[in-house]
Motif scaffolding. Structure first.
Motif, PDB file in Angstrom:
ATOM      1  N   UNK A   5      42.210  30.376  33.032  1.00 41.96           N
ATOM      2  CA  UNK A   5      43.206  31.234  32.995  1.00 41.96           C
ATOM      3  C   UNK A   5      42.133  32.977  32.226  1.00 41.96           C
ATOM      4  N   UNK A   6      41.984  33.807  32.952  1.00 44.49           N
ATOM      5  CA  UNK A   6      41.764  34.316  32.656  1.00 44.49           C
ATOM      6  C   UNK A   6      42.537  36.086  32.409  1.00 44.49           C
ATOM      7  N   UNK A   7      43.233  36.015  31.840  1.00 52.34           N
ATOM      8  CA  UNK A   7      44.583  36.947  31.542  1.00 52.34           C
ATOM      9  C   UNK A   7      44.023  38.094  31.049  1.00 52.34           C
ATOM     10  N   UNK A   8      44.864  39.385  31.118  1.00 52.97           N
ATOM     11  CA  UNK A   8      44.491  41.247  30.769  1.00 52.97           C
ATOM     12  C   UNK A   8      45.440  41.509  30.416  1.00 52.97           C
ATOM     13  N   UNK A   9      45.131  42.163  28.782  1.00 50.69           N
ATOM     14  CA  UNK A   9      46.277  42.071  27.721  1.00 50.69           C
ATOM     15  C   UNK A   9      46.436  43.654  27.378  1.00 50.69           C
ATOM     16  N   UNK A  10      47.331  44.270  27.270  1.00 48.22           N
ATOM     17  CA  UNK A  10      48.024  44.929  27.699  1.00 48.22           C
ATOM     18  C   UNK A  10      48.325  45.488  26.102  1.00 48.22           C
ATOM     19  N   UNK A  93      34.251  32.968  31.281  1.00 51.21           N
ATOM     20  CA  UNK A  93      33.485  33.629  30.433  1.00 51.21           C
ATOM     21  C   UNK A  93      33.438  34.769  30.940  1.00 51.21           C
ATOM     22  N   UNK A  94      32.304  34.606  31.672  1.00 57.25           N
ATOM     23  CA  UNK A  94      31.516  36.063  32.581  1.00 57.25           C
ATOM     24  C   UNK A  94      31.982  36.018  33.341  1.00 57.25           C
ATOM     25  N   UNK A  95      33.276  35.630  34.427  1.00 59.11           N
ATOM     26  CA  UNK A  95      34.017  36.214  34.899  1.00 59.11           C
ATOM     27  C   UNK A  95      35.034  36.949  33.956  1.00 59.11           C
ATOM     28  N   UNK A  96      35.331  36.678  32.957  1.00 58.11           N
ATOM     29  CA  UNK A  96      36.479  37.043  32.104  1.00 58.11           C
ATOM     30  C   UNK A  96      35.705  38.713  31.436  1.00 58.11           C
ATOM     31  N   UNK A 101      35.495  44.432  31.583  1.00 58.89           N
ATOM     32  CA  UNK A 101      34.637  46.057  31.685  1.00 58.89           C
ATOM     33  C   UNK A 101      35.660  46.325  32.832  1.00 58.89           C
ATOM     34  N   UNK A 102      35.931  45.829  34.792  1.00 57.65           N
ATOM     35  CA  UNK A 102      36.878  46.614  35.220  1.00 57.65           C
ATOM     36  C   UNK A 102      38.142  46.983  34.858  1.00 57.65           C
ATOM     37  N   UNK A 103      38.981  46.085  33.785  1.00 55.91           N
ATOM     38  CA  UNK A 103      40.552  45.961  33.631  1.00 55.91           C
ATOM     39  C   UNK A 103      40.300  46.987  32.363  1.00 55.91           C
ATOM     40  N   UNK A 109      40.570  34.000  27.942  1.00 57.71           N
ATOM     41  CA  UNK A 109      39.901  32.776  29.031  1.00 57.71           C
ATOM     42  C   UNK A 109      40.501  31.685  28.432  1.00 57.71           C
ATOM     43  N   UNK A 110      41.169  30.467  29.087  1.00 56.26           N
ATOM     44  CA  UNK A 110      42.073  29.883  28.339  1.00 56.26           C
ATOM     45  C   UNK A 110      41.918  28.904  29.817  1.00 56.26           C
TER      46      UNK A 110
END
Length: 113
Positions: A5-10, A93-96, A101-103, A109-110
């Motif tokens: 899971x690659x989760x974006x936090x806002x 982690x590389x994708x994370x 950066x993108x977001x 990352x879990x």
């Protein structure tokens, strides 16, 4: 391969109409295309505001309660996520890093069980 899971936090007061612009949208589209081309993306989804969440809890005696809002009271919430298949945590982690950066936001990352 393990799924991650690659989760974006806002922040809790995140407003996409203010925080997100065309450049950010393009960066996320490029990242999504890169993930698809690499064969790692399983699923991706953006979430509505945490204020739209409902929490379901089991009460004593087995009664179920449904309340408005997220399960946890926090200052941040998950705004979106990817499910990726990666060889190991380092690849995930590389994708994370690219997702952060993108977001323009913190990323968690879990691995899945």
């Amino acid at each position: 391969m393990t799924q991650y899971l690659v989760a974006i936090h806002h922040p809790d007061d995140y407003d996409p109409t203010v925080a997100e612009d065309d450049a950010m949208d393009r960066d996320i589209d490029v990242l999504n295309d890169e993930m698809v081309a690499a064969g790692v993306r399983v699923f991706v989804g953006g979430l509505q505001s945490a204020s739209r969440a409902k929490s379901v809890r089991v009460q004593p005696g087995g009664k179920i309660s449904v309340t408005d809002g997220p399960y946890l009271e926090t200052k941040e919430h998950i705004g979106g996520f990817w499910v990726l298949e990666a060889a190991d945590m380092e690849e995930a982690l590389a994708w994370g890093r690219k997702a952060a950066v993108a977001c323009r936001a913190p990323v968690e990352v879990r691995p899945f069980h």
